[in-house]
Design a protein around this motif. Sequence first.
Motif, mmCIF file in Angstrom:
data_model
loop_
_atom_site.group_PDB
_atom_site.id
_atom_site.type_symbol
_atom_site.label_atom_id
_atom_site.label_comp_id
_atom_site.label_asym_id
_atom_site.label_seq_id
_atom_site.Cartn_x
_atom_site.Cartn_y
_atom_site.Cartn_z
ATOM 1 N N MET A 1 0.852 -1.192 0.000
ATOM 2 C CA MET A 1 0.000 0.000 0.000
ATOM 3 C C MET A 1 0.882 1.234 0.000
ATOM 4 S SD MET A 1 -2.938 1.098 2.769
ATOM 5 C CE MET A 1 -1.782 1.390 4.107
ATOM 6 N N ASP A 2 0.815 2.032 -1.049
ATOM 7 C CA ASP A 2 1.549 3.291 -1.102
ATOM 8 C C ASP A 2 0.801 4.347 -0.308
ATOM 9 O OD1 ASP A 2 2.280 2.560 -4.527
ATOM 10 O OD2 ASP A 2 3.582 2.275 -2.769
ATOM 11 N N ALA A 3 1.450 5.500 -0.108
ATOM 12 C CA ALA A 3 0.772 6.597 0.575
ATOM 13 C C ALA A 3 -0.537 6.882 -0.147
ATOM 14 C CB ALA A 3 1.665 7.827 0.586
ATOM 15 N N LEU A 4 -1.625 7.002 0.617
ATOM 16 C CA LEU A 4 -2.939 7.174 0.013
ATOM 17 C C LEU A 4 -2.959 8.402 -0.892
ATOM 18 C CD1 LEU A 4 -5.924 6.413 -0.205
ATOM 19 C CD2 LEU A 4 -6.339 7.758 1.846
ATOM 20 N N LYS A 5 -2.625 9.551 -0.339
ATOM 21 C CA LYS A 5 -2.563 10.773 -1.137
ATOM 22 C C LYS A 5 -2.080 11.919 -0.276
ATOM 23 C CE LYS A 5 -7.468 11.942 -0.353
ATOM 24 N NZ LYS A 5 -8.756 12.258 -1.003
ATOM 25 N N SER A 6 -1.660 12.976 -0.951
ATOM 26 C CA SER A 6 -1.331 14.233 -0.295
ATOM 27 C C SER A 6 -2.270 15.286 -0.843
ATOM 28 C CB SER A 6 0.121 14.629 -0.577
ATOM 29 O OG SER A 6 1.012 13.723 0.021
ATOM 30 N N TRP A 16 -1.645 11.552 3.833
ATOM 31 C CA TRP A 16 -2.384 10.433 4.424
ATOM 32 C C TRP A 16 -1.598 9.141 4.256
ATOM 33 C CZ3 TRP A 16 -6.257 12.257 7.173
ATOM 34 C CH2 TRP A 16 -6.950 13.387 6.762
ATOM 35 N N ASP A 17 -1.555 8.356 5.311
ATOM 36 C CA ASP A 17 -0.947 7.013 5.268
ATOM 37 C C ASP A 17 0.502 7.028 4.797
ATOM 38 O OD1 ASP A 17 -2.872 5.382 6.362
ATOM 39 O OD2 ASP A 17 -3.858 4.951 4.463
ATOM 40 N N MET A 18 1.251 8.003 5.252
ATOM 41 C CA MET A 18 2.677 8.055 4.914
ATOM 42 C C MET A 18 3.371 6.813 5.465
ATOM 43 S SD MET A 18 5.166 9.685 3.501
ATOM 44 C CE MET A 18 4.628 11.374 3.248
ATOM 45 N N PRO A 19 4.136 6.086 4.629
ATOM 46 C CA PRO A 19 4.833 4.899 5.126
ATOM 47 C C PRO A 19 6.099 5.265 5.892
ATOM 48 C CG PRO A 19 5.272 5.208 2.786
ATOM 49 C CD PRO A 19 4.305 6.282 3.174
ATOM 50 N N LYS A 214 -15.250 3.685 9.007
ATOM 51 C CA LYS A 214 -14.570 4.381 7.919
ATOM 52 C C LYS A 214 -14.266 5.808 8.349
ATOM 53 C CE LYS A 214 -16.131 1.787 3.900
ATOM 54 N NZ LYS A 214 -16.724 1.869 2.535
ATOM 55 N N SER A 215 -13.172 6.353 7.832
ATOM 56 C CA SER A 215 -12.801 7.730 8.151
ATOM 57 C C SER A 215 -13.831 8.685 7.576
ATOM 58 C CB SER A 215 -11.421 8.054 7.588
ATOM 59 O OG SER A 215 -11.190 9.446 7.590
ATOM 60 N N ALA A 216 -14.302 9.594 8.413
ATOM 61 C CA ALA A 216 -15.274 10.586 7.950
ATOM 62 C C ALA A 216 -14.646 11.559 6.967
ATOM 63 C CB ALA A 216 -15.848 11.337 9.152
ATOM 64 N N VAL A 217 -13.320 11.662 6.969
ATOM 65 C CA VAL A 217 -12.627 12.626 6.105
ATOM 66 C C VAL A 217 -12.212 11.988 4.785
ATOM 67 C CG1 VAL A 217 -10.638 14.176 5.913
ATOM 68 C CG2 VAL A 217 -11.799 13.919 8.109
ATOM 69 N N THR A 218 -11.577 10.802 4.841
ATOM 70 C CA THR A 218 -11.043 10.179 3.625
ATOM 71 C C THR A 218 -11.967 9.132 3.023
ATOM 72 O OG1 THR A 218 -9.894 8.397 4.793
ATOM 73 C CG2 THR A 218 -8.717 10.499 4.560
ATOM 74 N N GLY A 219 -12.887 8.610 3.825
ATOM 75 C CA GLY A 219 -13.750 7.529 3.355
ATOM 76 C C GLY A 219 -13.088 6.169 3.390
ATOM 77 N N GLU A 220 -11.822 6.112 3.817
ATOM 78 C CA GLU A 220 -11.089 4.850 3.870
ATOM 79 C C GLU A 220 -11.398 4.102 5.173
ATOM 80 O OE1 GLU A 220 -9.099 3.576 1.462
ATOM 81 O OE2 GLU A 220 -9.663 5.277 0.203
ATOM 82 N N THR A 221 -11.219 2.785 5.139
ATOM 83 C CA THR A 221 -11.422 2.001 6.356
ATOM 84 C C THR A 221 -10.378 2.378 7.395
ATOM 85 O OG1 THR A 221 -10.122 0.240 5.323
ATOM 86 C CG2 THR A 221 -12.508 0.014 5.249
ATOM 87 N N VAL A 222 -10.817 2.587 8.621
ATOM 88 C CA VAL A 222 -9.932 2.993 9.717
ATOM 89 C C VAL A 222 -8.918 1.893 10.019
ATOM 90 C CG1 VAL A 222 -9.861 3.492 12.200
ATOM 91 C CG2 VAL A 222 -11.607 4.569 10.751
#
Length: 581
Positions: A1-6, A16-19, A214-222
């Motif tokens: 999984m790469d960083a989701l996004k900036s 988000w999700d910085m490795p 799910k994150s209210a901000v990103t919509g991704e699973t917590v």
Amino acid sequence: MDALKSEIRDGMHIDWDMPIVMDDGLVLRADIFRPTRAGKFPVILSYGPYGKGLAFQEGYKTAWEIMERENPDVIRGSSNKYQNWEVVDPEKWVPDDYVCIRIDSRGAGRSPGFMDHNNARETQDIHLCIEWAAKQKWSNGRVGMNGISYYGSNQWRAAASKPKHLAAICVWEGWNDNYRESSRHGGIACSFRKNWMEMQVKTVQHGVGDRGKKSAVTGETVCGPETLPEAELRKNVDDVWKRVMDNEMIGDWYEERTANLDKVDIPVLSAANWGGQGLHTRGNFEGFVRSKSKNKWLEVHGGSHWAPFYTDYGVALQKKFFDFYLKGKKNGWNKTPPVSLLVRSPGEKFTLRNENEWPLKRTQWTPLYLDPNQKTFSQLPLKQEAKIQYDMMGNGVTFAFPPQTQEVELTGPMALKLFISSSTVDADIFAIVRVFDPKGKEVLFHGALDPKTPIAQGWLRASHRKLDKKKSLPYRPWHSHDEKQPLTPGEIYELDVEIWPTCIVVPKGYSIALSIRGRDYEHDDAAAVLSNMKHPMKGCGPFTHDDEQDRPPAIFGGKVTLHMGPKHQARLLVPVIPKKK
């Protein structure tokens, strides 16, 4: 999984999700909130198991609603979209040129791996994360740690590991002794550890995936992009409660999870809560007193476990501390008095007072001798032998002063010396210090989690009575918990019970009391409920001691006899504080 996004949103640059790659190859995931302009900024870092993508409002609904109602300044000045349980709100820090990093701990949220709380691997992870953050292009190389509870307690261990770029820590209500403060009070297993895993940790374990929030901000699973079978989830987490049950005495498991305060030598702001009886309070005081830092401060407040951290008062205090040590701002923090107390009075009234040390140098350590004849205290040793018996599972016995003829302040730790005999091979002592109003009704105080608590509590299992003579102080006995010494039924034994630090100004007409019993304290009012706590709370919050495996009724359901008199001077040592001249 790469960083989701900036992205840039709400005035912040968010990654988000910085490795962050650990030395064993495992990749942790972090959300990073930083200023949108170019530059190098100090870092506020937190690492923990509660799911960085879970909104405070959703994961801790009742706590949020109480805070919103009682502390409106917390809500002001923020969209509150990025609020997380027990860590800073980036919308209140990034505009002041801080980078805020939230890292999901190994096995939690969006970070994979085996979940094993507070162990050496976790400490190493935090150490590496600090050094990683310090080397990023947007970092000025100075990292501070800040946060409540879990996000506070792990700071003691992180600081003791001596990362080069950790410049200061703000431990807001954070224990440091895994055995004495977190798992076993006086040797008695605290059921909080069992319920905490079920209510707050396994619900956000990595791999819960689509079954979780799910994150209210990103919509991704917590809880990570993958959804693992239940059997695999169980394999991926250490059974903390089994460890506590299997290890009644102190050993390697507890010691690995306990901070070596002798190695903590960086600037420390230790913020305690008078109402934190049962988890964090002792750690904040011990951390302040015993750490080797030359620059350290103790702040003590009341109220809930979470709200003061987020209030204008709390944020201003934290920023002044970190501005000085992370930015080099000449703001006078170094002239701040070492100890700042919000002195507590009935009615949740607090008066700010600065002091120079802890315990206070002017303390008048006053022994109150237990007198069973009137169930009261005597300020002189008893001249005749006497005794009183109670059922371990009953309400015990209460000793009370007549109403005070003048106001008295008690601020500091307390110690209770008892001489007991038991009808069985052991006994658990629960010591509760209480205050009653002129009409005889108990005055209850807002605890960290439970809104109605007594002013102080202490615990000791009689078979754990052995003292470490080098570490013990007259007002703070230190039990070694390295050797179990069963009782011979009917024989008399001397016990020294540690009662955690507290503060109360007892008004004229009010009375001070001590209850000694064989089970947890409960008040007579209605129970309180929090959505993240398993059971309604009746005076001890979630810090109860009710596991029958640890406390089999055949042993802890007998009778205890308290012995008093010339040979058995049972007494409560209290810290009376004279007014400043």
